[in-house]
Write a protein that holds these residues in place. Structure first.
Motif, PDB file in Angstrom:
ATOM      1  N   ASN A 141     -28.413 -47.524  28.398  1.00  0.00           N
ATOM      2  CA  ASN A 141     -28.411 -48.854  29.005  1.00  0.00           C
ATOM      3  C   ASN A 141     -27.377 -49.739  28.326  1.00  0.00           C
ATOM      4  OD1 ASN A 141     -30.625 -48.419  30.832  1.00  0.00           O
ATOM      5  ND2 ASN A 141     -31.958 -48.416  29.037  1.00  0.00           N
ATOM      6  N   THR A 143     -24.179 -52.077  27.661  1.00  0.00           N
ATOM      7  CA  THR A 143     -23.552 -53.137  28.441  1.00  0.00           C
ATOM      8  C   THR A 143     -22.292 -53.609  27.721  1.00  0.00           C
ATOM      9  OG1 THR A 143     -24.911 -54.787  27.319  1.00  0.00           O
ATOM     10  CG2 THR A 143     -25.746 -53.938  29.412  1.00  0.00           C
ATOM     11  N   ASN A 165     -24.487 -49.612  31.983  1.00  0.00           N
ATOM     12  CA  ASN A 165     -24.324 -50.884  32.685  1.00  0.00           C
ATOM     13  C   ASN A 165     -23.073 -51.599  32.240  1.00  0.00           C
ATOM     14  OD1 ASN A 165     -26.749 -50.651  34.189  1.00  0.00           O
ATOM     15  ND2 ASN A 165     -27.890 -51.152  32.342  1.00  0.00           N
TER      16      ASN A 165
END
Length: 165
Positions: A141, A143, A165
């Motif tokens: 996940n 970012t 992401n």
């Protein structure tokens, strides 16, 4: 196992091992390959090391397909120093395929942290890993932006940041 001071390779992948990352292994002076992939390990990797040079000879870190979470360790570059020539048979997932290396040379360094629950930014310090050839951070996940410092790794052959992401 902490008394196994000559241990060079640990592969306990594809088991049902549960618990936290075995930080106690950072004191093993000859450990070059640590494969913990496809287990049920969990927790954070942000525990601050109490020793000056953790994992002094580690070349391959494969913790893919577990449930580690939190941010990626900012000081990950500290654990991949002092590379010497050595040989192993090793299977890892690179470029989406399971591959086997029959000879692992001093210039080959692999980090596979894929398929976990890591979040946050990719640490800029990864760009300090001059001998890094394969980096797989896919299926987390993560970012933010790809650090410009990755451009410093001139011998990088495979970079997988997919499914983030």
């Amino acid at each position: 196992m902490i008394n196994c001071q000559h241990l060079q390779s640990v592969d306990v992948g594809d088991n049902e091992i549960r618990g936290a990352f075995p930080f106690w292994m950072e004191t093993l002076p000859q450990l070059r390959v640590l494969v913990l992939r496809s287990n049920k390990l969990s927790g954070t990797m942000l525990v601050a090391s109490k020793i000056e040079h953790p994992f002094p000879k580690l070349q391959v870190l494969d913790i893919a397909r577990n449930a580690f979470d939190g941010s990626l360790p900012i000081d990950i570059s500290r654990i991949l120093e002092d590379k010497l020539q050595t040989y192993f048979d090793l299977s890892v997932t690179l470029k989406g395929l399971d591959q086997t290396f029959n000879k692992l040379l001093d210039t080959l360094t692999t980090i596979d942290l894929s398929s976990n629950k890591f979040s946050g930014n990719i640490p800029v310090s990864i760009g300090n890993l001059n001998s890094l050839r394969y980096l797989n951070l896919s299926r987390n996940n993560l970012t933010g932006q790809i650090p410009v410092s990755l451009g410093n790794i001139s011998i990088l052959e495979s970079l997988d940041l997919s499914w983030n992401n």
